[in-house]
Design an enzyme around this catalytic site. Structure first.
Site, PDB file in Angstrom:
ATOM      1  CG  ASP A   1      68.736  -0.270 -11.435  1.00 19.97           C
ATOM      2  OD1 ASP A   1      69.418  -1.261 -11.118  1.00 19.97           O
ATOM      3  OD2 ASP A   1      69.224   0.759 -11.934  1.00 19.97           O
TER       4      ASP A   1
ATOM      5  NE  ARG B   1      77.203   3.481  -0.967  1.00 23.51           N
ATOM      6  CZ  ARG B   1      77.095   3.117  -2.236  1.00 23.51           C
ATOM      7  NH1 ARG B   1      75.901   2.901  -2.767  1.00 23.51           N
ATOM      8  NH2 ARG B   1      78.159   2.959  -3.002  1.00 23.51           N
TER       9      ARG B   1
ATOM     10  CG  PHE C   1      72.323   4.832  -9.333  1.00 22.98           C
ATOM     11  CD1 PHE C   1      73.248   4.728  -8.305  1.00 22.98           C
ATOM     12  CD2 PHE C   1      72.784   4.805 -10.634  1.00 22.98           C
ATOM     13  CE1 PHE C   1      74.598   4.587  -8.571  1.00 22.98           C
ATOM     14  CE2 PHE C   1      74.142   4.665 -10.914  1.00 22.98           C
ATOM     15  CZ  PHE C   1      75.045   4.557  -9.878  1.00 22.98           C
TER      16      PHE C   1
HETATM   17  C1  LIG Z   1      75.561   0.727  -9.944  1.00 21.94           C
HETATM   18  C2  LIG Z   1      74.249   1.116 -10.494  1.00 21.94           C
HETATM   19  C3  LIG Z   1      74.078   1.329 -11.869  1.00 21.94           C
HETATM   20  C4  LIG Z   1      75.273   1.248 -12.753  1.00 21.94           C
HETATM   21  O1  LIG Z   1      75.077   1.521 -14.086  1.00 21.94           O
HETATM   22  P1  LIG Z   1      76.273   1.281 -15.098  1.00 21.94           P
HETATM   23  O2  LIG Z   1      75.678   1.524 -16.410  1.00 21.94           O
HETATM   24  O3  LIG Z   1      76.790  -0.107 -14.876  1.00 21.94           O
HETATM   25  O4  LIG Z   1      77.363   2.263 -14.753  1.00 21.94           O
HETATM   26  C5  LIG Z   1      72.804   1.606 -12.328  1.00 21.94           C
HETATM   27  N1  LIG Z   1      71.759   1.692 -11.483  1.00 21.94           N
HETATM   28  C6  LIG Z   1      71.902   1.516 -10.148  1.00 21.94           C
HETATM   29  C7  LIG Z   1      70.719   1.596  -9.258  1.00 21.94           C
HETATM   30  C8  LIG Z   1      73.153   1.229  -9.628  1.00 21.94           C
HETATM   31  O5  LIG Z   1      73.311   1.063  -8.320  1.00 21.94           O
END
Ligand SMILES: *Cc1c(COP(=O)(O)O)cnc(C)c1O
Length: 404
Positions: free
Chosen positions: A190, A365, A121
């Site tokens: 994460d 998705r 991500f």
């Molecule tokens: C959705 C998502 C985020 C989101 O981060 P924010 O700080 O809430 O915008 C982070 N990491 C992953 C893997 C995600 O899917």
């Protein structure tokens, strides 16, 4: 299978009626809960109650609100296998990732490398790039298959998504943690695409650090706060980098020097978002009431039906199912690749058939959420996807939106 089999699966599943507890009904079938979950009625009520409470007690509210990040963290912890006092609901996922990785790097000063996942991500990769630069470390991004081999005695931190946001692949967290620990490295997971979708068992996995969000499968609303997990055995040795007054030991003594609070409270920074925390509390309550384990099983059933039907109906039309068939190796969404996935996605949305989303370069998705998506929804969605594919995409523009 035919549609009546999907109807039977719904009829026989006691969780099937839970969708009635959610607002946000759409014309097309909503399969975008991995981006933004639908609103539970309980969240609407909790936010209204919290607003009324604010009107009634104003600043006195802080006596009680003060503990919410940790209290809601304990409740969320029951969904992800974390015992009390190890989760704080605070800040955004991005900021929490920065805090935990930064603390982990400081705890491994002599080690040159951060190991991450290529194609992970974006916010994760950016935070790691920034921290590598700021801490004078080297960021080593590798393919999932090479992760374990990439960890060695020079590794300070391994930081990866448990479920990949595009492919929907789920890594073997237990193995990765074991390999990292044997080399003396710390692991940051994460869980943005895991919490609320699949089984997560942080204490049992002997996890070190984790972060997640609350607006995807947890359904707490747009921009609702992130959360972080710090295993109790690291509370003494790790210190987070943002020294704010909400992490201070005796906050209202307003002392000259920063002196971190004991335990997970030291990972807070500034004033917590109380209305949003009440939303997270209520949203987690909906999952608790349904029974977490039953939901994870239902989620696997729904993604399984989508995958089976996609194989039958969509693969002959040039689609490839990217997400693994093994339920233990996938998360809560299914990734379907097609050269014209962007136009396919827009046609499905604009014709009011299916609301999914597009991820570059070529993935549509679709995420069935166990709380509010039915087996019939999954069956019908694949039929709609086949129809739209067969009809072609005349009139659909190339990418033109800010949010895909
Ligand atoms: C959705 C998502 C985020 C989101 O981060 P924010 O700080 O809430 O915008 C982070 N990491 C992953 C893997 C995600 O899917």
């Amino acid at each position: 299978m035919d549609r009546s089999d999907a109807e039977r699966l719904d009829r026989e599943d006691p969780l099937h009626r839970l969708g009635d507890l959610f607002g946000g009904k759409t014309r097309g079938i909503y399969l975008d809960g991995n981006s933004l979950g639908r609103p539970p009625a309980a969240v609407r009520a909790a936010v209204a109650d919290a607003t009324a409470e604010w009107e009634r007690i104003l600043v006195d509210g802080w006596e009680e609100w003060f503990d919410l990040p940790v209290e809601v963290g304990d409740r969320l912890g029951r969904l992800v296998g974390a015992g009390p006092g190890q989760i704080a609901v605070c800040d955004s996922t991005t900021v929490n990732l920065y805090k935990v990785v930064s603390a982990a790097l400081a705890a491994r000063p002599g080690r040159a490398r951060i190991v991450g996942l290529a194609g992970d991500f974006p916010t994760d990769r950016y935070v790691l790039q920034g921290l590598a630069a700021g801490h004078g470390r080297e960021l080593h991004l590798v393919a999932e298959a090479d992760l374990e081999a990439a960890v060695d005695a020079s590794t300070a931190v391994v930081c990866v998504s448990h479920v990949h946001f595009v492919t929907g692949r789920r890594i073997d967290a237990v193995r990765l943690i074991d390999v990292a620990h044997r080399h003396g490295a710390l692991v940051v997971l994460d869980l943005a695409h895991s919490a609320g979708a699949v089984e997560v068992d942080l204490d049992a996995w002997d996890a070190d650090l984790a972060v997640g969000c609350s607006y995807k499968y947890l359904n707490a609303g747009p921009g609702s706060p992130g959360w972080l997990y710090v295993n109790r055995r690291l509370h003494e040795s790790l210190r987070q980098p943002i020294w704010g007054w909400f992490g201070q030991a005796d906050q209202f003594a307003m002392a000259e020097r920063y002196d971190p609070a004991a335990g997970i409270r030291s990972w807070l920074t500034g004033s917590p978002p109380i209305l949003a925390l009440r939303a997270v509390d209520a949203a987690v309550g909906v999952i608790e009431a349904a029974g977490a384990a039953r939901l994870w099983a239902r989620s696997a059933g729904l993604t399984g039906l989508l995958i089976d039907r996609a194989r039958q109906r969509l693969e002959p039309l040039g689609v490839r199912v990217v997400t693994p068939a093994d339920p233990a190796r996938r998360g809560g969404h299914v990734a379907l690749s097609h050269p014209e996935a962007w136009k396919w996605c827009r046609a499905l949305v604009e014709q009011g058939r299916v609301i999914g989303d597009f991820r570059p370069p070529d993935v549509l998705r679709v995420a069935p959420v166990a709380l509010y998506t039915s087996y019939v929804d999954c069956f019908d969605a694949v039929e709609a996807m086949a129809d739209v594919l067969a009809g072609g995409f005349d009139g659909y523009e190339p990418r033109s939106r800010r949010v895909t």
